[in-house]
Structures are given as structure tokens and as C-alpha cells.
Design a protein around this motif. Structure first.
Motif, mmCIF file in Angstrom:
data_model
loop_
_atom_site.group_PDB
_atom_site.id
_atom_site.type_symbol
_atom_site.label_atom_id
_atom_site.label_comp_id
_atom_site.label_asym_id
_atom_site.label_seq_id
_atom_site.Cartn_x
_atom_site.Cartn_y
_atom_site.Cartn_z
ATOM 1 N N UNK A 78 0.851 -1.194 0.000
ATOM 2 C CA UNK A 78 0.000 0.000 0.000
ATOM 3 C C UNK A 78 0.889 1.247 0.000
ATOM 4 N N UNK A 79 1.519 1.571 -1.131
ATOM 5 C CA UNK A 79 2.471 2.686 -1.164
ATOM 6 C C UNK A 79 1.813 4.021 -0.834
ATOM 7 N N UNK A 80 2.580 4.949 -0.282
ATOM 8 C CA UNK A 80 2.062 6.297 -0.015
ATOM 9 C C UNK A 80 1.762 7.018 -1.318
ATOM 10 N N UNK A 81 0.736 7.870 -1.303
ATOM 11 C CA UNK A 81 0.291 8.456 -2.561
ATOM 12 C C UNK A 81 -0.373 9.813 -2.384
ATOM 13 N N UNK A 82 -0.441 10.529 -3.472
ATOM 14 C CA UNK A 82 -1.349 11.652 -3.676
ATOM 15 C C UNK A 82 -2.122 11.330 -4.939
ATOM 16 N N UNK A 83 -3.187 12.060 -5.212
ATOM 17 C CA UNK A 83 -4.032 11.728 -6.364
ATOM 18 C C UNK A 83 -4.298 12.974 -7.203
#
Length: 312
Positions: free
Chosen positions: A299-304
Motif C-alpha cells: 500500500x504505497x504512499x500516494x497523492x491523487x
């Protein structure tokens, strides 16, 4: 030679080594493997130009996280039409200056924000096993509208004042607007349902008729808020809080959501239906972790970057 419970010592050593390697990967690599999710959502009125929305969430900033700060700063290169910050910016009582440094370039764009529980209160050390058991049993948030006992209060007012000074619109249990190239964008927001600070009665009534587009924003996607927003006719709801499950099983997914949302919608784009109405829901997996559990797995860290387009 065998161990006390019949497990060969070599096997036990192997299991321990695998576990240590998994923790090292989850903390040393994946928790810092920042990604950009791109999503297209057909929610705008016909004839309206597409809008590019950058959602950042669950930064959980801790002092010294230079890679995270640099990555957040680089997102300004996407040049979104506006930014939506869905809360939990802090995981350190002294983290406000670093949050503002990380978000500084993005604060030159129009934006709106809500806060999460970790903006108000510092994190507490907890047993991860107990946490998972509580969540699988459906125990979420506060038990009643009570203060967080023993919690350290964060200097969230400093962050609020800086966001406001940059022109970002505070959506804490209120409505707000952005004017964008002749468009009137209306937003309805709630304070964090996870600690029962949401007051939907203050914002009830649905989208504003004189706006070109209306959407809803909340930190934690509790079902009571999703039901209210959807029943009132909002076409799009943005939220964070779940960390995408944070510790996921490959090819299976999340074990918990840290709220009453089902695990199938723990991150990404989905829909919510109630009373014959349907809303798009986007839940960001966020780009940080609680300072006491600095790991992510599958569950990699992200922005969208959401591209809102006209309905078909």
C-alpha cells in the motif's frame, strides 16, 4: 535440535528473518516509495471544461522527513486547477513548520481543506495487534462525544492561519467557494467524524443551485457522512483517513479501514448509493503514517490527481 514447542530452531530463525526483512521493506522502502495516482471522474455538468484536482491527505509529518517534503513540493509541477487537503497533516507536535514548507509551493494554487484527528491531537503509542483486533471488531473513533483522554494537543491553529493566509478555504463544518476562470465551485465540508466533530446539520441542504459545480469534502469516510452527502445530491465526495489499509495482503487487500467503510472501498475511486442517488467517492491512501507505526506494506504512499470531466 528443536525449540520448546516443537518448532525447529532453523525454521524459527528463518521465520524471524523473513519477518525482519518484511518490516525492513515496509519501513525502509515502501513507506518512502511515493506515488501519484491518476483518476478520471465523469461528474461535471455537460459542456463544462475538465478540472484537474490534486488531493493530498494523511501527510502525518514528522521532523526530518526530507524526502516526503521534497516529493510534496514537487507536486506543484502538476499545476492543478485547485488542491484539496483532506487532513491529518501532523504526526509531531513540532511538525507545523515542516508541513508548511512541504505544502508551500502548492499553497500558490487555489485550495480547500479539512482537518483530521491527528491535526488536533498528537499520536499515542499503541499495540499494533490490539489496534487490528479492535478494528476488525468494528471499534472505531471515540465512544461518544468526549475529549481524547491523555492526548497531546497540536498547534493546529498555526497551520489553519497559514492555510487561510494563502487563500485556502477552511471547510470545517461549513461551506465555501472558489472562483476559477469564471467558474463558481462550491464545497461543503465536515470536521473529522472519527472524533465526532462532524456537524452535518450546519451544512445540510445539498449543492448550491447558483454554483457551476458542487462537491463534498471530509477527512474520515464514515458511512453516516457518506449517506448524508449522497442523499443531499452531491456528485463527488473526497476523503482520506484510511491509509489504504496501510498493512495489506498482496492479492487480497486491506484488513481494516479504521472506520465503518468496507475494505473494498478503502482507497481509490468507488461509488456510494442511498435513496436512489449515487455519488462518486474517492478515498486517498495518503502519503504518511502514524509516527509510532512508520510502515506500509502492499500500500504505497500516494497523492491523487483527479481529472473531473463532464458526464456522458
Amino acid at each position: 535440535m528443536r525449540a520448546r514447542y516443537g518448532v525447529p530452531l532453523k525454521a524459527a530463525a528463518g521465520i524471524a528473518a523473513v519477518g525482519a526483512a518484511g518490516v525492513a521493506y515496509a519501513a525502509g522502502f515502501e513507506a518512502r516509495s511515493f506515488r501519484l495516482r491518476r483518476v478520471t471522474v465523469p461528474v461535471l455538468p455537460r459542456g463544462m471544461r475538465p478540472l484537474r484536482v490534486l488531493q493530498v491527505s494523511d501527510i502525518h509529518m514528522v521532523g526530518g522527513q526530507r524526502k516526503k517534503r521534497a516529493w510534496l513540493q514537487s507536486l506543484a509541477g502538476l499545476r492543478p486547477d485547485f488542491v484539496v487537503n483532506t487532513g491529518d497533516n501532523l504526526s509531531d507536535t513540532g511538525g507545523v513548520p515542516e508541513v508548511l514548507d512541504a505544502l508551500g509551493p502548492l499553497m500558490s494554487f487555489p485550495g480547500v481543506y479539512v482537518f483530521g484527528s491527528n491535526d488536533y491531537y498528537g499520536p499515542r503509542l499503541r499495540n499494533p495487534g490490539r489496534y487490528l483486533i479492535e478494528k476488525t471488531q468494528g471499534r472505531h473513533g471515540l465512544n461518544g462525544n468526549k475529549p481524547v483522554v491523555g492526548a497531546v494537543h497540536n498547534p493546529w491553529e498555526e497551520m489553519r492561519d497559514a492555510f487561510d493566509a494563502a487563500g485556502w478555504v477552511n471547510l470545517t463544518n461549513t461551506r465555501g467557494r472558489l472562483k476559477l476562470d469564471g467558474l463558481e465551485l462550491a464545497f461543503t465540508g465536515l470536521d473529522d467524524p472519527h472524533i465526532k466533530r462532524d456537524r452535518y446539520e450546519r451544512v445540510a441542504g445539498g449543492p448550491e443551485a447558483d454554483a457551476d459545480f458542487s462537491m463534498a469534502v471530509v477527512h474520515a469516510p464514515y458511512l453516516r457522512t457518506l449517506e448524508a452527502f449522497t442523499a443531499d445530491g452531491y456528485p463527488l465526495i473526497l476523503a482520506g483517513h484510511t491509509h489504504g489499509g496501510q498493512l495489506c495482503i498482496p492479492f487480497y487487500g486491506a484488513l481494516v479501514t479504521n472506520c465503518d467503510l468496507d475494505t473494498k472501498r478503502v482507497k481509490g475511486l468507488s461509488t456510494h448509493e442511498t435513496g436512489g442517488r449515487r455519488a462518486y467517492l474517492h478515498v486517498s491512501a495518503g502519503c504518511g503514517t502514524n509516527r509510532y507505526t512508520p510502515v506500509r506494506f502492499a500500500c504505497p504512499p500516494e497523492a491523487t490527481l483527479l481529472t473531473l470531466t463532464p458526464r456522458a
